[in-house]
Design a protein around this motif. Structure first.
Motif, PDB file in Angstrom:
ATOM      1  N   LYS A 576      -8.429  -1.829  -4.317  1.00 49.26           N
ATOM      2  CA  LYS A 576      -8.708  -1.641  -5.744  1.00 49.26           C
ATOM      3  C   LYS A 576      -9.494  -0.365  -5.977  1.00 49.26           C
ATOM      4  CE  LYS A 576      -8.879  -6.651  -6.640  1.00 49.26           C
ATOM      5  NZ  LYS A 576      -8.749  -7.106  -5.261  1.00 49.26           N
ATOM      6  N   LEU A 577     -10.467  -0.088  -5.084  1.00 52.17           N
ATOM      7  CA  LEU A 577     -11.246   1.138  -5.226  1.00 52.17           C
ATOM      8  C   LEU A 577     -10.367   2.375  -5.121  1.00 52.17           C
ATOM      9  CD1 LEU A 577     -14.476   0.365  -3.192  1.00 52.17           C
ATOM     10  CD2 LEU A 577     -14.343   0.922  -5.602  1.00 52.17           C
ATOM     11  N   ALA A 578      -9.419   2.354  -4.182  1.00 53.31           N
ATOM     12  CA  ALA A 578      -8.526   3.504  -4.026  1.00 53.31           C
ATOM     13  C   ALA A 578      -7.734   3.755  -5.300  1.00 53.31           C
ATOM     14  CB  ALA A 578      -7.587   3.277  -2.845  1.00 53.31           C
ATOM     15  N   THR A 579      -7.299   2.686  -5.955  1.00 54.06           N
ATOM     16  CA  THR A 579      -6.565   2.846  -7.218  1.00 54.06           C
ATOM     17  C   THR A 579      -7.470   3.403  -8.304  1.00 54.06           C
ATOM     18  OG1 THR A 579      -5.165   0.976  -6.600  1.00 54.06           O
ATOM     19  CG2 THR A 579      -5.151   1.638  -8.900  1.00 54.06           C
ATOM     20  N   GLU A 580      -8.699   2.894  -8.394  1.00 52.77           N
ATOM     21  CA  GLU A 580      -9.627   3.365  -9.419  1.00 52.77           C
ATOM     22  C   GLU A 580     -10.103   4.790  -9.170  1.00 52.77           C
ATOM     23  OE1 GLU A 580     -10.473   1.937 -12.257  1.00 52.77           O
ATOM     24  OE2 GLU A 580      -8.937   0.512 -11.720  1.00 52.77           O
ATOM     25  N   LEU A 581     -10.069   5.239  -7.930  1.00 50.81           N
ATOM     26  CA  LEU A 581     -10.478   6.605  -7.607  1.00 50.81           C
ATOM     27  C   LEU A 581      -9.404   7.628  -7.943  1.00 50.81           C
ATOM     28  CD1 LEU A 581     -12.291   5.996  -4.216  1.00 50.81           C
ATOM     29  CD2 LEU A 581     -13.332   6.793  -6.330  1.00 50.81           C
ATOM     30  N   GLY A 582      -8.275   7.179  -8.452  1.00 52.33           N
ATOM     31  CA  GLY A 582      -7.231   8.120  -8.867  1.00 52.33           C
ATOM     32  C   GLY A 582      -6.247   8.471  -7.778  1.00 52.33           C
ATOM     33  N   PHE A 583      -6.099   7.616  -6.760  1.00 56.51           N
ATOM     34  CA  PHE A 583      -5.156   7.880  -5.684  1.00 56.51           C
ATOM     35  C   PHE A 583      -3.799   7.251  -5.961  1.00 56.51           C
ATOM     36  CE2 PHE A 583      -9.109   8.024  -2.894  1.00 56.51           C
ATOM     37  CZ  PHE A 583      -9.135   9.405  -2.904  1.00 56.51           C
ATOM     38  N   GLY A 584      -3.514   6.923  -7.214  1.00 56.87           N
ATOM     39  CA  GLY A 584      -2.282   6.189  -7.517  1.00 56.87           C
ATOM     40  C   GLY A 584      -1.045   6.841  -6.923  1.00 56.87           C
ATOM     41  N   GLU A 585      -0.862   8.157  -7.151  1.00 55.19           N
ATOM     42  CA  GLU A 585       0.336   8.829  -6.647  1.00 55.19           C
ATOM     43  C   GLU A 585       0.254   9.103  -5.159  1.00 55.19           C
ATOM     44  OE1 GLU A 585       0.866  12.319  -8.930  1.00 55.19           O
ATOM     45  OE2 GLU A 585       1.314  11.265 -10.808  1.00 55.19           O
ATOM     46  N   LYS A 586      -0.959   9.085  -4.600  1.00 56.46           N
ATOM     47  CA  LYS A 586      -1.128   9.379  -3.179  1.00 56.46           C
ATOM     48  C   LYS A 586      -1.324   8.118  -2.339  1.00 56.46           C
ATOM     49  CE  LYS A 586      -3.064  13.976  -3.974  1.00 56.46           C
ATOM     50  NZ  LYS A 586      -4.162  14.915  -3.682  1.00 56.46           N
ATOM     51  N   MET A 587      -1.188   6.964  -2.951  1.00 57.62           N
ATOM     52  CA  MET A 587      -1.346   5.726  -2.182  1.00 57.62           C
ATOM     53  C   MET A 587      -0.296   5.613  -1.088  1.00 57.62           C
ATOM     54  SD  MET A 587      -3.967   3.905  -3.063  1.00 57.62           S
ATOM     55  CE  MET A 587      -3.663   2.174  -2.784  1.00 57.62           C
ATOM     56  N   ALA A 588       0.906   6.146  -1.355  1.00 55.62           N
ATOM     57  CA  ALA A 588       1.951   6.092  -0.328  1.00 55.62           C
ATOM     58  C   ALA A 588       1.535   6.882   0.905  1.00 55.62           C
ATOM     59  CB  ALA A 588       3.269   6.632  -0.890  1.00 55.62           C
ATOM     60  N   ASP A 589       0.913   8.061   0.716  1.00 56.29           N
ATOM     61  CA  ASP A 589       0.443   8.848   1.858  1.00 56.29           C
ATOM     62  C   ASP A 589      -0.671   8.116   2.597  1.00 56.29           C
ATOM     63  OD1 ASP A 589       2.220  10.793   1.072  1.00 56.29           O
ATOM     64  OD2 ASP A 589       0.739  11.912  -0.093  1.00 56.29           O
ATOM     65  N   ILE A 590      -1.560   7.471   1.861  1.00 63.48           N
ATOM     66  CA  ILE A 590      -2.656   6.731   2.501  1.00 63.48           C
ATOM     67  C   ILE A 590      -2.101   5.587   3.351  1.00 63.48           C
ATOM     68  CG2 ILE A 590      -4.625   5.232   2.018  1.00 63.48           C
ATOM     69  CD1 ILE A 590      -5.238   6.969  -0.405  1.00 63.48           C
ATOM     70  N   ILE A 591      -1.122   4.868   2.811  1.00 65.88           N
ATOM     71  CA  ILE A 591      -0.534   3.755   3.573  1.00 65.88           C
ATOM     72  C   ILE A 591       0.193   4.288   4.796  1.00 65.88           C
ATOM     73  CG2 ILE A 591       1.139   1.868   3.439  1.00 65.88           C
ATOM     74  CD1 ILE A 591       0.452   1.641   0.456  1.00 65.88           C
ATOM     75  N   ASP A 592       0.877   5.419   4.664  1.00 65.82           N
ATOM     76  CA  ASP A 592       1.538   6.030   5.824  1.00 65.82           C
ATOM     77  C   ASP A 592       0.533   6.317   6.940  1.00 65.82           C
ATOM     78  OD1 ASP A 592       4.249   6.077   5.306  1.00 65.82           O
ATOM     79  OD2 ASP A 592       4.106   7.855   4.053  1.00 65.82           O
ATOM     80  N   GLU A 593      -0.621   6.890   6.594  1.00 63.42           N
ATOM     81  CA  GLU A 593      -1.627   7.196   7.609  1.00 63.42           C
ATOM     82  C   GLU A 593      -2.157   5.918   8.254  1.00 63.42           C
ATOM     83  OE1 GLU A 593      -4.683   9.927   6.529  1.00 63.42           O
ATOM     84  OE2 GLU A 593      -3.389  11.064   5.171  1.00 63.42           O
ATOM     85  N   MET A 594      -2.317   4.850   7.478  1.00 61.80           N
ATOM     86  CA  MET A 594      -2.774   3.584   8.060  1.00 61.80           C
ATOM     87  C   MET A 594      -1.773   3.055   9.084  1.00 61.80           C
ATOM     88  SD  MET A 594      -4.298   1.521   4.801  1.00 61.80           S
ATOM     89  CE  MET A 594      -5.565   2.241   3.760  1.00 61.80           C
ATOM     90  N   VAL A 595      -0.492   3.142   8.745  1.00 57.03           N
ATOM     91  CA  VAL A 595       0.539   2.655   9.671  1.00 57.03           C
ATOM     92  C   VAL A 595       0.507   3.470  10.961  1.00 57.03           C
ATOM     93  CG1 VAL A 595       3.020   2.356  10.001  1.00 57.03           C
ATOM     94  CG2 VAL A 595       1.975   1.778   7.810  1.00 57.03           C
ATOM     95  N   LYS A 596       0.338   4.805  10.834  1.00 56.07           N
ATOM     96  CA  LYS A 596       0.285   5.642  12.030  1.00 56.07           C
ATOM     97  C   LYS A 596      -0.936   5.321  12.884  1.00 56.07           C
ATOM     98  CE  LYS A 596       2.713   9.488   9.829  1.00 56.07           C
ATOM     99  NZ  LYS A 596       2.594  10.880   9.311  1.00 56.07           N
ATOM    100  N   MET A 597      -2.032   4.865  12.263  1.00 56.89           N
ATOM    101  CA  MET A 597      -3.255   4.532  12.994  1.00 56.89           C
ATOM    102  C   MET A 597      -3.235   3.107  13.526  1.00 56.89           C
ATOM    103  SD  MET A 597      -5.896   6.337  10.314  1.00 56.89           S
ATOM    104  CE  MET A 597      -7.358   5.738  11.134  1.00 56.89           C
ATOM    105  N   GLY A 598      -2.139   2.364  13.318  1.00 54.89           N
ATOM    106  CA  GLY A 598      -2.044   0.998  13.820  1.00 54.89           C
ATOM    107  C   GLY A 598      -2.730  -0.022  12.940  1.00 54.89           C
ATOM    108  N   LYS A 599      -2.945   0.290  11.650  1.00 57.22           N
ATOM    109  CA  LYS A 599      -3.601  -0.633  10.727  1.00 57.22           C
ATOM    110  C   LYS A 599      -2.560  -1.226   9.784  1.00 57.22           C
ATOM    111  CE  LYS A 599      -7.920   1.990  10.970  1.00 57.22           C
ATOM    112  NZ  LYS A 599      -8.950   2.718  10.208  1.00 57.22           N
ATOM    113  N   GLU A 600      -1.570  -1.918  10.359  1.00 52.14           N
ATOM    114  CA  GLU A 600      -0.477  -2.438   9.539  1.00 52.14           C
ATOM    115  C   GLU A 600      -0.937  -3.546   8.586  1.00 52.14           C
ATOM    116  OE1 GLU A 600      -0.312  -2.062  12.801  1.00 52.14           O
ATOM    117  OE2 GLU A 600       1.427  -0.825  13.325  1.00 52.14           O
ATOM    118  N   ILE A 601      -1.885  -4.378   9.029  1.00 51.87           N
ATOM    119  CA  ILE A 601      -2.364  -5.456   8.156  1.00 51.87           C
ATOM    120  C   ILE A 601      -3.013  -4.867   6.905  1.00 51.87           C
ATOM    121  CG2 ILE A 601      -4.012  -7.348   7.980  1.00 51.87           C
ATOM    122  CD1 ILE A 601      -1.654  -8.129   9.587  1.00 51.87           C
ATOM    123  N   GLU A 602      -3.894  -3.870   7.090  1.00 50.82           N
ATOM    124  CA  GLU A 602      -4.514  -3.221   5.937  1.00 50.82           C
ATOM    125  C   GLU A 602      -3.464  -2.560   5.056  1.00 50.82           C
ATOM    126  OE1 GLU A 602      -5.427  -3.080   8.979  1.00 50.82           O
ATOM    127  OE2 GLU A 602      -7.583  -3.299   9.247  1.00 50.82           O
TER     128      GLU A 602
END
Length: 826
Positions: A576-602
């Motif tokens: 929710k914080l990420a959305t409120e911080l204005g990362f709406g259009e960049k959330m896809a990039d953030i999720i991509d980085e999480m997957v690459k770091m092995g944080k699939e649950i997050e």
């Protein structure tokens, strides 16, 4: 019409058709209708096909007729019809780009228009420079115009030299000289004009030289020095900002490069003339030594055969063109259908936008009409809070009073120090604090933002110390959540509740500036801790909550905030914080980085929070997590040589991962697409095995204490000196105490060494301890889709936490993303 030269134009089909057709014509003409000989052709073919991908190629040749290009590329073995390997060529704008049809055709044929007399810095020279920057092949006629006289090579124009000097990577320069094309397309043949068709049965000779190498670094240095000594006329060129060359230095450099190319081309022309004379003499000798009739008959038969082969090739080309036309028609039909669908979708969205705009206007009108009433209510409320605070300050200090009343008292006094000490002292009443803190802060404090900021400033300034810091961090977290939450009982329903919450906790400009300064100091300390091993996820969440609560997100680097979100995504409210911080259009990039770091649950939680579940499939992410867990557990066992400690660690990894998966699936109601039955059984088995291991350890420690006291099945310590008769009979079986293996259909097992490989058989004289055997209940089960790395522990365990704050409600419904109701543990 530069768009026609793009390879993406209509999928590249028109370009392929034009280049294939022109290339087939050139190959058929030079192979069957003229006598063509090529010297050193393998050098050109190798450079076109096999040079390095980013190294550009420039070929230069004399200009004998208007058909030099493409006929000179039609010789045997050259990839004439391959659009990908075809050259780019500079063509006269007044000849090849007279009208729209010609411009479209020649643009498809990879021609770049050049205006004669417009200089080397004209617009289209930049386009040619772009092709070289992409590693392409560019052919040029540096003489500038057609010259059919058998004379020395004329002075070359500076355009070729400027492209060589300005290219980012020094191109390979390959000189080519040809003769005979002036007979194929003479300038003055029929009534002083060119013939309507190329003439056949002519001899054409093409001589390809070796690549010319230029030491541009040395030449530029020489040009700088020579420009100071020799006078050069001013031509109005811009100074070279890249290499520091003025106009005079550029003239010297371009002259030197052009003269060298001209000398090499003149040498090739001499070689071509010599080869032509030798060929003529050889042909005359051969003709005098053979029978003319036989030669003519053989030549006629061969030419007829070649003509039929050319007809077959043309037939295949026509069939290919027909297929391409069919594909093009189908492509245009699909485009038309797609445009129609998009037009309908756009119309529906336009209607929805109009409806939403009307609703927004009505809401604005209602709010505008209620401004005076709300202003009066706010002023009255402010006077009431002021009077309450003054009366509270005049009261004598007292330790008596209920917890809610004490909270209200501290809020009225704006006493941040007393408030945090009171919260720490009453930390055990966490449920009451969570309920009453927001109400007290919102209804009793004159300036809630200032009160919370005072506490945050004390916390940040004392971060270098150690005493009481964890308590103060906890208090700051409670206050930030209370500031972000609307006071109970004061929140109207619907959109008005959001507006009321925002107005209730409005932040003044001075408070926002103080908050920004405090956050800047906090950021520096976070950076320092990053170098010492990192900060805690709770502190990072508090820092980001401060960005949202005080509206100071724009004062900090977006990449820094994004880095914090990616590094600490396991906190419950981080999505929710990420959305409120204005990362709406960049959330896809953030999720991509999480997957690459092995944080699939997050990544699953973030995808649901951002509404990106279509792009990031929850099932696919969970399966990837299972797969990585299986690999991680196997590596732990192998690296630990299948010891008891490694077995326990691998079991804990699997148990935590399965709990995190089960929690994630239940939170997002994915049971219909991701079955949990097998995984829940496995969790029960692992927990039972964990309890059994603890019991075994307790039993072993008790046996050791009994043996130390001389009690139990073992004799006293002194008896060991005289007899070993008890060893074989009383030694415990290392595999006893474990239940039988769990066997499930279609499930693999972890790799384990054979049980018989450990130690000597019981009863032998070997007394050393044998390695611990892998328990059967762990080695014989693997879930179908198990994988993933070790869970961070954030989702698999339940910890006391505060009620999650609905950021979407506090920020308004502008994001269009429904609030996420499920909260996962942090």
């Amino acid at each position: 019409m530069e768009w026609a030269a793009s390879p993406e134009h209509l999928g590249g089909i028109p370009r392929k058709i034009v280049i294939a057709a022109v290339g087939a014509f050139a190959k058929a003409f030079t192979s069957f209708l003229t006598s063509t000989s090529v010297h050193n052709s393998e050098t050109l073919i190798h450079l076109v096909r096999h040079r390095s991908p980013r190294v550009p190629l420039i070929t230069v040749s004399n200009h004998m007729s208007t058909l030099d290009d493409p006929l000179m590329w039609g010789f045997r073995g050259f990839p004439t019809t391959d659009a990908r390997l075809a050259r780019w060529v500079l063509a006269a704008e007044d000849v090849c780009f007279k009208n729209t049809v010609f411009s479209y055709f020649f643009r498809l044929g990879k021609c770049i228009p050049i205006t004669r007399g417009a200089g080397i810095y004209q617009e289209h020279m930049n386009e040619a420079l772009d092709r070289l920057s992409d590693g392409g092949w560019l052919h040029m006629f540096p003489e500038g115009k057609v010259s059919q006289a058998n004379a020395p090579i004329r002075r070359l124009k500076w355009g070729t030299a400027s492209l060589i000097a300005r290219a980012p990577i020094t191109p390979i320069v390959l000189p080519i000289v040809h003769c005979g094309f002036e007979k194929v397309m003479p300038e003055k043949s029929f009534f002083g004009r060119r013939p309507p068709f190329p003439l056949c049965n002519k001899d054409v000779r093409i001589v390809i030289g070796d690549p010319i190498e230029f030491d541009l670094t040395r030449l530029r240095q020489t040009a700088k020095s020579m420009s100071r000594e020799l006078p050069f006329p001013s031509v109005g060129w811009p100074d070279s900002s890249t290499h520091g060359l003025n106009a005079a230095a550029q003239q010297w450099l371009y002259t030197n490069i052009s003269d060298r190319i001209r000398n090499v081309m003149q040498s090739l022309r001499s070689l071509a003339n010599t080869l032509t004379k030798v060929r003529c003499l050889s042909a005359a000798a051969a003709a005098s030594a053979s029978y003319m009739a036989t030669a003519e008959a053989a030549m006629s038969t061969e030419r007829i055969q070649k003509a039929f082969e050319a007809i077959d090739a043309e037939k295949a080309l026509l069939a290919n063109c027909s297929l391409l036309y069919k594909n093009t028609s189908s492509h245009f039909s699909s485009l038309q259908h797609s445009l129609l669908q998009k037009s309908q979708t756009l119309e529906s969205k336009h209607q929805a936008l109009d409806s939403h705009a009307n609703q927004a206007l009505e809401s604005l009108n209602l709010r505008e009409q209620s401004i005076s009433d709300r202003e009066s209510a706010a002023i009255a409320r402010l006077h009431h809070q002021q009077e309450s605070a003054l009366s509270e300050l005049q009261k004598p200090p007292s330790d008596q009073g209920s917890l809610p009343e004490s909270l209200r008292s501290f809020c009225r006094k704006m006493d941040s120090g007393g408030l945090w000490r009171f919260l720490v002292a009453n930390r055990k009443d966490l449920a009451v604090l969570k309920t009453e803190m927001s109400l007290a802060l919102g209804t009793e404090s004159v300036d809630p933002a200032r009160l919370v900021l005072d506490a945050l400033e004390d916390f940040v300034l004392q971060k270098n110390g150690k005493a009481g810091l964890s308590d103060q961090r906890w208090v700051c977290g409670v206050l930030l959540r209370a500031l972000l939450s609307p006071a109970a009982g004061d929140k109207p329903d619907g959109d008005e509740g959001v507006v009321a919450a925002l107005e209730m906790h409005g932040v003044s400009t001075s408070i926002a500036e103080r908050a920004a300064a405090t956050a800047e100091v906090w950021k520096g300390k976070i950076d320092e801790k990053e170098g010492e091993g990192g900060v805690g996820p709770a502190e990072v969440q508090m820092f980001l909550q401060m960005m949202v609560a005080f509206g100071i997100r724009s004062k900090f680097d977006e990449e820094f905030l994004k880095k914090l979100v990616v590094k600490y995504p396991s906190r419950r409210e981080m999505g929710k914080l990420a959305t409120e911080l204005g990362f709406g259009e960049k959330m896809a990039d953030i999720i991509d980085e999480m997957v690459k770091m092995g944080k699939e649950i997050e990544a699953v939680y973030f995808a649901h929070e951002a509404g990106l579940t279509e792009k990031f499939s929850s099932v696919a992410l969970l399966k990837a997590y299972l797969k990585n867990t299986r690999k991680n557990a196997s590596n732990i066992l192998k690296n630990g040589h299948y010891s008891q400690a490694a077995t326990e660690e691998a079991g804990n990894v699997e148990l935590n991962s399965l709990k995190a998966i089960i929690k994630c699936v239940e939170d997002h109601k994915l049971e219909s697409v991701f079955s949990l039955e097998t995984h829940k059984r496995r969790v029960s088995q692992l927990e039972k095995a964990k309890v059994d291991r603890k019991k075994n350890k307790t039993t072993k420690s008790k046996n050791k204490r009994d043996r130390g006291n001389g009690v139990g099945a073992f004799p006293p310590a002194k008896a060991g000196r005289f007899s070993h008769h008890w060893e074989a009979s009383s030694r415990p079986n290392p595999t006893s105490g474990y239940p039988g293996p769990y066997n499930y259909p279609s499930q693999g097992v972890y790799e384990v060494p054979p049980a018989g490989s450990y130690g000597a058989p019981f009863g032998s004289s070997f007394r050393g301890q044998s390695p611990t055997v892998l328990p059967q209940q762990y080695s014989s089960y693997v879930p179908e889709n198990m994988g993933g790395t070790q869970s961070s522990g954030s989702y698999g365990t339940q910890q006391p936490s505060y009620a999650g704050y609905d950021y979407n409600a506090a920020a308004g419904a502008s994001t269009g993303i429904p609030p996420y109701q499920s909260s996962y543990p942090h």
